[in-house]
Design an enzyme around this catalytic site. Structure first.
Site, mmCIF file in Angstrom:
data_model
loop_
_atom_site.group_PDB
_atom_site.id
_atom_site.type_symbol
_atom_site.label_atom_id
_atom_site.label_comp_id
_atom_site.label_asym_id
_atom_site.label_seq_id
_atom_site.Cartn_x
_atom_site.Cartn_y
_atom_site.Cartn_z
ATOM 1 N N CYS A 162 33.090 -18.399 30.305
ATOM 2 C CA CYS A 162 33.316 -17.760 31.839
ATOM 3 C C CYS A 162 32.533 -18.357 32.825
ATOM 4 O O CYS A 162 32.524 -17.911 34.054
ATOM 5 C CB CYS A 162 32.944 -16.372 31.449
ATOM 6 S SG CYS A 162 34.249 -15.696 30.183
ATOM 7 N N HIS A 295 28.648 -12.463 39.402
ATOM 8 C CA HIS A 295 29.462 -12.592 38.171
ATOM 9 C C HIS A 295 30.239 -11.171 38.009
ATOM 10 O O HIS A 295 31.325 -11.092 37.281
ATOM 11 C CB HIS A 295 28.802 -13.157 36.928
ATOM 12 C CG HIS A 295 29.403 -13.221 35.553
ATOM 13 N ND1 HIS A 295 30.572 -14.097 35.697
ATOM 14 C CD2 HIS A 295 29.327 -12.792 34.432
ATOM 15 C CE1 HIS A 295 31.032 -14.204 34.261
ATOM 16 N NE2 HIS A 295 30.314 -13.517 33.767
ATOM 17 N N GLU A 306 21.850 -8.890 35.985
ATOM 18 C CA GLU A 306 22.164 -9.705 37.063
ATOM 19 C C GLU A 306 21.347 -9.198 38.354
ATOM 20 O O GLU A 306 20.963 -10.302 39.094
ATOM 21 C CB GLU A 306 23.817 -9.724 37.462
ATOM 22 C CG GLU A 306 24.215 -10.803 38.319
ATOM 23 C CD GLU A 306 25.753 -10.890 38.291
ATOM 24 O OE1 GLU A 306 26.425 -10.272 37.690
ATOM 25 O OE2 GLU A 306 26.303 -11.998 39.058
ATOM 26 N N LYS A 327 35.795 -9.049 40.496
ATOM 27 C CA LYS A 327 36.438 -8.887 39.257
ATOM 28 C C LYS A 327 36.816 -7.203 39.284
ATOM 29 O O LYS A 327 37.420 -6.793 38.248
ATOM 30 C CB LYS A 327 35.463 -8.785 37.984
ATOM 31 C CG LYS A 327 35.335 -10.454 37.922
ATOM 32 C CD LYS A 327 34.244 -10.722 36.656
ATOM 33 C CE LYS A 327 34.240 -12.338 36.205
ATOM 34 N NZ LYS A 327 33.041 -12.857 36.985
ATOM 35 N N PHE A 391 29.160 -16.451 27.622
ATOM 36 C CA PHE A 391 29.056 -16.693 26.490
ATOM 37 C C PHE A 391 28.315 -17.995 26.076
ATOM 38 O O PHE A 391 28.801 -18.947 26.642
ATOM 39 C CB PHE A 391 30.436 -16.547 25.444
ATOM 40 C CG PHE A 391 31.038 -15.320 25.058
ATOM 41 C CD1 PHE A 391 30.542 -14.100 25.701
ATOM 42 C CD2 PHE A 391 31.760 -15.051 23.846
ATOM 43 C CE1 PHE A 391 30.895 -12.895 25.269
ATOM 44 C CE2 PHE A 391 32.167 -13.869 23.615
ATOM 45 C CZ PHE A 391 31.812 -12.714 24.402
#
Lengths: 405, 409
Positions: A162, A295, A306, A327, A391
């Protein structure tokens, strides 16, 4: 040789729509494109939200290749590449021998391995696609893009999950900066798949209704799909041909948590190092940053960590920097995510508008910065920082800036 | 790398079907031994695999500790973590010495672990999605092995994965460039690939596997054998290596990368892509074609062996006829994402020992081959400037020059 590198073309295939204009206007409107999963039966998962690309017809974009010869991520990537090139005014590809393509992905072509698995489970090995090794593995995505455009310069796949879109942009930036390539396409792509959905559902990471990054009541991420590609070229070449310049890439940072495969370091240590390296290589201090594209997956842990990392880097100035996560609208498009967020950074730098974090209702006292809740905002963006985490503990930050004369 | 400080190789970590050190691998290659044999499982033969290069007795606990909890790592992760441990030890970067340092890792792989991805999905298909294992999901991503290895050895620096059958060589170039640009100090770079029933099935269905033994450059070649393993180089800036008194095994020279939009279908196009990549690697190394004194080829027994040789010869000109050639896939099989790193490791060992492996079984080379190959036996030769080339499955071409040091008195 060290050349300045600018972004002159943007191509997007997203759950909000196809093309830079539709994508950007959807993002600025704060409109969530998440909804019930349509591409497979989601009833066994206990959750059913997804962010799929609807009404995408690859044949409308591909000219040299048969869309049926490639998987969905490649189709979206090749379409986004065509759009990015047209946006850059480079439809007649100049010097294809010195141009190439770097892409990122999380899952490669997951629908191809799903068909493979269905044949295995049915014990019909003669049903396994003879072209599986040319359709599934991650490097087929940049190969399909390069073949579509007839590029014969360097191609690479950086499948750092990602954070892969940022890695791809960073690597392409180096290739153009050092003169290895005359210009590059860079970005990321991923297709919506039951493999990804099963995994995140099993982790309990999928939100039941909406993705609410940084909200006190955030309940998770929403898997998505898409492709984002950027055209990178030397500043001098862009000026010489009178190209529209969105932003200059001024630096990047890469690091690794070396802590946990799926969870972020609780102190945001690796994320902070990536941001600091990006600033150091740009010759900028934290005070120069006017916008952060987070993110921001919407999972309780990611968003908290974050913010810890941002506070580490920006210190007392942290609350004054607008931070948002698209997102909230397009879900987590995996390998495409940071590429689409890079596009948003370029547009923010180019237009002095920052996109909102949608679905934001209640601030979280434990992690509270300026998340640009729900409404886009006019805001002078000299430097935008694009952050992505993955990941494997891979962290990547890329900085986009207005072109100083 | 012009104008920048050199990047040197200070260690090698190898886990292969021909031994678990670069020296053992090289000695076995020179002795004409093969890591290939009958497939380890009967069902592989039924889909059309007759020979494979499996690590039959790979015991990760030998490298990672008898008490270690290996459960989070799949086979790909274990192979890479084992090679990383060996590489760190070989270069003298003990846990003590590297405390406070951020060592990086760049690994190439084609599939990551197809066994893990497919196994995860098949379990969801047969038992239902709530029965999939979170540990397996973490390993479905292509960068899982690099992430797991970073956790295992506490490698907090630059971490990247490159995808492809040419990615092992690309990873070395990528890491060297990051070091040269001052973005990293010490980076492990190379690749990993596992052998599993799923990849055997995939390549067998593609009709790419050989009948008996793979013979690179042979007139009657009919495919490659799949292999597995991991190979990593320890790369660092020359000044750092010299300051700590490290043994210097080689210097990373220039690289070149090209793509053939015909993806190998048009012989002229793939030959041109190879030639352009090699020419660029030489140009970036600032050396003349005649300076190349050994070539570690990607050739595997597959269709593109000849095009690769024609491309190299186009750049090297008349000197190509006498160019010494190694083709390690004859004995290791096609290790995909690890292959380029194995090729470079073999070159480095040739520089150190003064012996270049032959190509076992090669009695009738392709008549169009521009090199007069010396044949099956190893020979005395101490290369100083080696060329490695690596071809992907879909038109990717990577080339890299490696400079090898003078033998120590």
């Amino acid at each position: 040789m060290s050349r300045r590198v600018v972004v002159t073309g943007l191509g997007a295939v997203t759950p909000l729509g196809i093309g830079r204009e539709v994508f950007w206007s959807g993002v600025l409107a704060g409109r969530p494109a998440t909804g019930p999963v349509q591409s497979f039966d989601a009833s066994p998962y206990g959750v059913d939200r997804g962010a799929e690309v609807r009404g995408f017809d690859p044949a409308a974009y591909l000219r040299r290749q048969d869309p049926a010869a490639m998987g969905r991520a490649s189709q979206m990537a090749a379409a986004a590449a065509r759009l990015a090139l047209a946006d850059a005014g480079l439809e007649d590809v100049p010097q294809p021998g010195r141009a190439g393509c770097v892409m990122g992905t999380t899952t490669g072509e997951p629908l191809e391995v799903e068909r493979f698995d269905e044949a295995l489970v049915a014990r019909e090995l003669d049903q396994v696609d003879r072209r599986f090794v040319h359709r599934y593995p991650s490097p087929v995505i940049p190969a399909n893009v390069a073949a579509e455009l007839g590029l014969s310069g360097p191609t690479a796949m950086i499948p750092t999950a990602c954070a892969a879109g940022n890695y791809a942009v960073a690597h392409a930036y180096d290739l153009v900066r050092q003169g290895t390539a005359e210009w590059m396409l860079a970005g990321g792509a991923d297709a919506f798949s039951r493999i990804t959905y099963s995994g995140f559902a099993r982790l309990g990471a999928i939100a039941p209704d909406l993705c609410r990054p940084f909200d006190r009541n955030r309940r998770g991420m929403i898997p998505g799909e898409g492709a984002g590609l950027l055209v990178l070229e030397p500043l001098e070449a862009a000026r010489a041909r009178g190209a529209r310049i969105y932003a200059e890439i001024v630096g990047y940072g890469l690091s690794c948590d070396a802590f946990h495969m799926t969870g972020a370091h609780p102190e945001g240590e690796g994320a902070a190092r990536a941001m600091e390296q990006a600033l150091r290589t740009s010759g900028l201090g934290p005070a120069a940053v006017s916008y952060v594209s987070a993110h921001g997956t919407g999972t309780p842990t990611n968003d908290r960590v974050e913010v810890v990392a941002l506070v580490r880097v920006f210190a007392e100035r942290a609350p004054a920097v607008p931070v948002s996560s698209i997102k909230s609208m397009i879900g987590h498009t995996m390998g495409a995510a940071s590429a689409l967020e890079a596009i948003v950074c370029c547009l923010a730098v180019g237009s002095d508008v920052v996109p909102p974090t949608a679905n934001f209702e209640e601030a979280d006292p434990g992690c509270n910065l300026d998340f640009v809740p729900n409404r886009a905002r006019e805001h002078r963006v000299e430097v935008a920082m694009n952050n992505a985490y993955a990941f494997g503990g891979n962290n990547a930050s890329v900085l986009f800036a207005k072109v100083a004369p | 790398m012009s104008g920048r400080e050199a990047v040197v190789v200070t260690g090698l970590g190898v886990v292969s079907s021909l031994g678990d050190s670069a020296a053992a691998l090289h000695a076995a290659l020179c002795a004409g031994q093969s890591g290939l044999g009958p497939p380890p499982a009967l069902e592989w033969t039924t889909v059309g695999c007759r020979v494979a290069g499996a690590l039959r007795d790979f015991r990760p606990e030998r490298y990672l500790g008898a008490d270690a909890n290996l459960r989070p790592l799949d086979r790909t992760g274990r192979l890479l973590a084992a090679a990383a441990g060996l590489a760190l030890a070989d270069s003298g970067w003990t846990a003590e010495r590297r405390s406070g340092m951020e060592i990086g890792l760049v690994a190439g792989t084609l599939f990551g672990s197809l066994a893990t991805v497919s196994g995860f999905d098949c379990r969801a298909l047969t038992a239902g999605p709530s029965y999939v294992k979170p540990l397996d999901f973490a390993n479905t991503v292509f960068n899982a092995a690099a992430g797991q290895t970073a956790i295992w050895h506490r490698l907090g620096g630059l971490n990247a994965t490159l995808g492809g059958a040419s990615a092992g060589l690309e990873a070395i170039s990528f890491a060297a460039q990051q070091i040269a640009a001052g973005r990293a100090d010490v980076v492990l770079a190379g690749g990993v690939e596992e052998l599993c029933a799923e990849s055997v099935l995939a390549f067998a269905r593609a009709g790419l596997l050989c009948d008996e033994h793979p013979i690179p450059f042979a007139a009657e070649r009919n495919g490659f054998a799949l292999g597995e393993g991991a190979a990593l180089l320890v790369l660092e800036r020359a000044s750092r290596a010299e300051n700590r008194g490290a043994r210097i095994l080689g210097t990373i020279g220039g690289d070149g990368r090209r793509f053939d939009p015909s993806r190998g279908a048009d012989e002229q196009a793939i030959v041109a892509a190879v030639a352009d990549a090699v020419a660029e690697a030489l140009r970036r190394s600032r050396i003349e074609p005649a300076a190349i004194d050994a070539w570690s080829a990607s050739a595997s027994g597959g269709r593109l062996d000849l095009a690769e040789a024609l491309g190299v010869a186009r750049v090297l000109g008349e000197g190509a006829v006498r160019l010494p050639v190694a083709a390690v896939k004859a004995q290791l099989g096609e290790t995909l994402g690890a292959a380029g790193a194995f090729q470079v490791a073999a070159l480095i060992e040739s520089g150190r020992t003064g012996r270049l492996p032959g190509i076992p079984g090669l009695e009738r080379p392709d008549p169009r081959l521009p090199m007069a190959l010396a044949g099956p036996a190893a020979r005395e030769l101490r290369p100083r400037r080696g060329l490695a080339t690596s071809l992907g499955l879909d038109g990717q071409v990577a080339a890299l020059v490696v400079e090898l040091p003078e033998p120590r008195p």
